[in-house]
Design an enzyme around this catalytic site. Structure first.
Site, PDB file in Angstrom:
ATOM      1  N   LYS A 148       0.821  -1.212   0.000  1.00 11.31           N
ATOM      2  CA  LYS A 148       0.000   0.000   0.000  1.00 11.31           C
ATOM      3  C   LYS A 148       0.864   1.277   0.000  1.00 11.31           C
ATOM      4  CE  LYS A 148      -4.025  -2.201   0.620  1.00 11.31           C
ATOM      5  NZ  LYS A 148      -3.668  -3.627   0.607  1.00 11.31           N
TER       6      LYS A 148
HETATM    7  C1  LIG Z   1      -4.295  -4.724   0.116  1.00 11.16           C
HETATM    8  C2  LIG Z   1      -3.517  -5.962   0.074  1.00 11.16           C
HETATM    9  C3  LIG Z   1      -3.775  -6.948  -0.884  1.00 11.16           C
HETATM   10  C4  LIG Z   1      -4.902  -6.829  -1.884  1.00 11.16           C
HETATM   11  O1  LIG Z   1      -4.694  -5.827  -2.837  1.00 11.16           O
HETATM   12  P1  LIG Z   1      -5.901  -5.272  -3.714  1.00 11.16           P
HETATM   13  O2  LIG Z   1      -5.357  -4.141  -4.481  1.00 11.16           O
HETATM   14  O3  LIG Z   1      -6.953  -4.833  -2.722  1.00 11.16           O
HETATM   15  O4  LIG Z   1      -6.400  -6.393  -4.557  1.00 11.16           O
HETATM   16  C5  LIG Z   1      -2.961  -8.066  -0.892  1.00 11.16           C
HETATM   17  N1  LIG Z   1      -1.973  -8.225   0.013  1.00 11.16           N
HETATM   18  C6  LIG Z   1      -1.705  -7.304   0.949  1.00 11.16           C
HETATM   19  C7  LIG Z   1      -0.616  -7.561   1.934  1.00 11.16           C
HETATM   20  C8  LIG Z   1      -2.451  -6.133   1.016  1.00 11.16           C
HETATM   21  O5  LIG Z   1      -2.172  -5.224   1.951  1.00 11.16           O
END
Ligand SMILES: *Cc1c(COP(=O)(O)O)cnc(C)c1O
Length: 498
Positions: A113
């Protein structure tokens, strides 16, 4: 470059408007009206660039209303070397043969993120200056764990912003919870809710569109925006690392310019994989986008059958950031792949609210399947995968990444398609120390607290502990509120002192 809404394509806004506003008035998501094209020559020209220069090259095609100075300010601030534990920002690591891992978790909160949420506050404040005439932007976030912390860290003490984060009380890992409840900064608030991520996300969406609340905010010269991947400013930074990993694979001698690769993404809200789709549509030679789900396999079922059905049991898994049954960004894919049929998208999204499910035409799902493959896996196989990759390659991956690795291995086994591939790694294993340690030790783990767990995982595996996680131990817990989902709007009033 202009943006329109998935549910009303008569709308036309600039990038700055789309980013400041977050979500379109009628509930649709902003999407680019057309995609810039990157031919092979242009991709090749990015091979010897730094991550920052690659980011500028991609983003300037999308943010055409930003001046060069503004874009430089945003990108250089976001990906400053001091904030990332890898000079490459998002390094690609070869595991074995054609299997490569794109590590997206070297930022300040140790999850992917950060790749977007380090940049978003810059994009948002520049956008607000252009469009929102001095209003304070209030960021409301529903999080399954990682977005919350990454958004708090990105927005803390950013002028003219406030940020409120809601997380499911039993739906995040102990480390994720600690990261959020100890958050520093004068413009931040965090609250747990009794419910799951979908409850939090639905409540946040309805607060966004609640006329009464918006009016109260306006009186105080504030406006809402979103840091969830429904915001275009969250999505566009993610397109960059698909170009970047492709260039790195050329640099590493794993591919020649023009060769196709497969991309595997551990998926929840469909944001990360959608960014891969945009990269592919811009001309990056991606053959298949492989969507990996955990036991909450609503997306895998959709991609296999054309029916999206959220009326099913919800599982709390060891990959909590993917415990999602309503994947918001699928809406954008449906818009693009249906030939920009905004009426259809509005109708399908309406069905999802009223019936909890919808089915697309055979033609549409067949078209989607030419680009996407999908698979899912359960907890036991996640554990086996973490252990086997550590034992065999001394590569330690977190639970989310392991979902993708396992789905990729199955994909190769069933299709024989073993061209060079990139598997997105979305979190540091230390964010989920207990689950990862249990997998490595093949079962039982000692009854110890989160910090001892980190130390134990380090002792057993020798993998480096990221500094931002190690330092949490000395921080004070600041936020202990828990509320029911019905009370979230009241909580917003309280936290904003309306
Ligand atoms: C948010 C997240 C995901 C999923 O990503 P999306 O963009 O919502 O599909 C997968 N793994 C981790 C560790 C995340 O923080």
């Amino acid at each position: 470059m202009f943006y329109t809404s998935t549910r009303d394509k008569s709308i036309k806004v600039t990038a700055a408007q789309a980013i400041a506003q977050g979500i379109s008035e009628e509930g649709g998501l902003f999407v680019p009206c057309e995609l810039p094209q990157f031919n092979l020559e242009k991709v090749s020209s990015m091979v010897n660039m730094s991550y920052i220069d690659r980011a500028k090259t991609v983003l300037k095609e999308f943010l055409t209303d930003f001046s060069e100075e503004e874009l430089n300010y945003c990108v250089e601030g976001a990906y400053a070397a001091a904030k990332f534990s890898s000079a490459k920002i998002a390094p690609t690591v070869n595991i074995d043969g054609n299997k490569n891992i794109l590590e997206l978790w070297h930022g300040p909160t140790c999850a992917f993120k950060d790749m977007a949420l380090q940049l978003l506050p810059y994009l948002m404040t520049v956008s607000a200056k252009k469009t929102a005439d001095g209003k304070t932007i209030v960021i409301l976030v529903a999080t399954s764990g990682d977005t919350g912390k990454a958004a708090l860290e990105g927005f803390k003490d950013v002028e003219n912003t406030k940020i409120l984060v809601f997380y499911p009380v039993d739906g995040v890992s102990p480390m994720q919870k600690l990261q959020m409840t100890t958050q520093e900064g004068g413009n931040v608030a965090v609250c747990a809710i009794n419910g799951n991520f979908d409850d939090a996300q639905s409540a946040v969406k309805s607060i966004f569109t609640n006329a009464e609340i918006k009016e109260e905010l306006a009186k105080k010269n504030m406006m809402f925006s979103s840091a969830n991947s429904i915001n275009w400013g969250r999505l566009v930074p993610q397109i960059v690392y698909y170009f970047s990993t492709y260039c790195d694979m050329i640099e590493m001698g794993k591919i020649n310019a023009g060769d196709e690769i497969n991309v595997v993404v551990p998926t929840g809200n469909f944001g990360n994989i959608l960014a891969g789709y945009y990269a592919k549509q811009m001309g990056l030679p991606i053959k298949k986008l492989i969507c990996a789900s955990n036991s909450n396999n609503v997306l895998t079922d959709f991609l296999k059958t054309g029916t999206y059905n959220k009326n099913r049991d919800f599982y709390t898994t060891t990959s909590p950031s993917m415990d999602i049954l309503i994947s918001s960004n699928l809406e954008r894919l449906l818009y693009h792949m249906s030939g920009e049929d905004d009426k259809l998208v509005a109708d399908l999204m309406n069905k999802l609210v009223t019936d909890g499910k919808y089915t697309v035409s055979d033609e549409l799902i067949a078209e989607i399947q030419t680009m996407f493959d999908a698979g899912y896996t359960n907890e036991d196989r996640v554990d086996e995968t973490i252990k086997s990759h550590f034992d065999k390659y001394k590569y330690l991956c977190d639970t989310h990444t392991a979902v993708a690795v396992k789905v990729y291995d199955e994909y190769v086994k069933t299709t024989g398609d073993d061209i060079p591939s990139v598997i997105d790694s979305t979190a540091s294993p230390y964010k989920f120390s207990a689950s990862v340690l249990k997998a490595v030790l093949n079962g039982e783990i000692p009854e110890i607290d989160e910090f001892e767990m980190v130390r134990e995982l380090n002792r057993v595996t020798g993998a480096d502990v990221p500094a931002p996680l190690a330092s949490l131990k000395d921080k004070t817990v600041r936020f202990t509120d828990v509320c029911n989902k019905e009370d979230m709007s009241r909580m917003v009033f309280k936290l904003l002192e309306l």
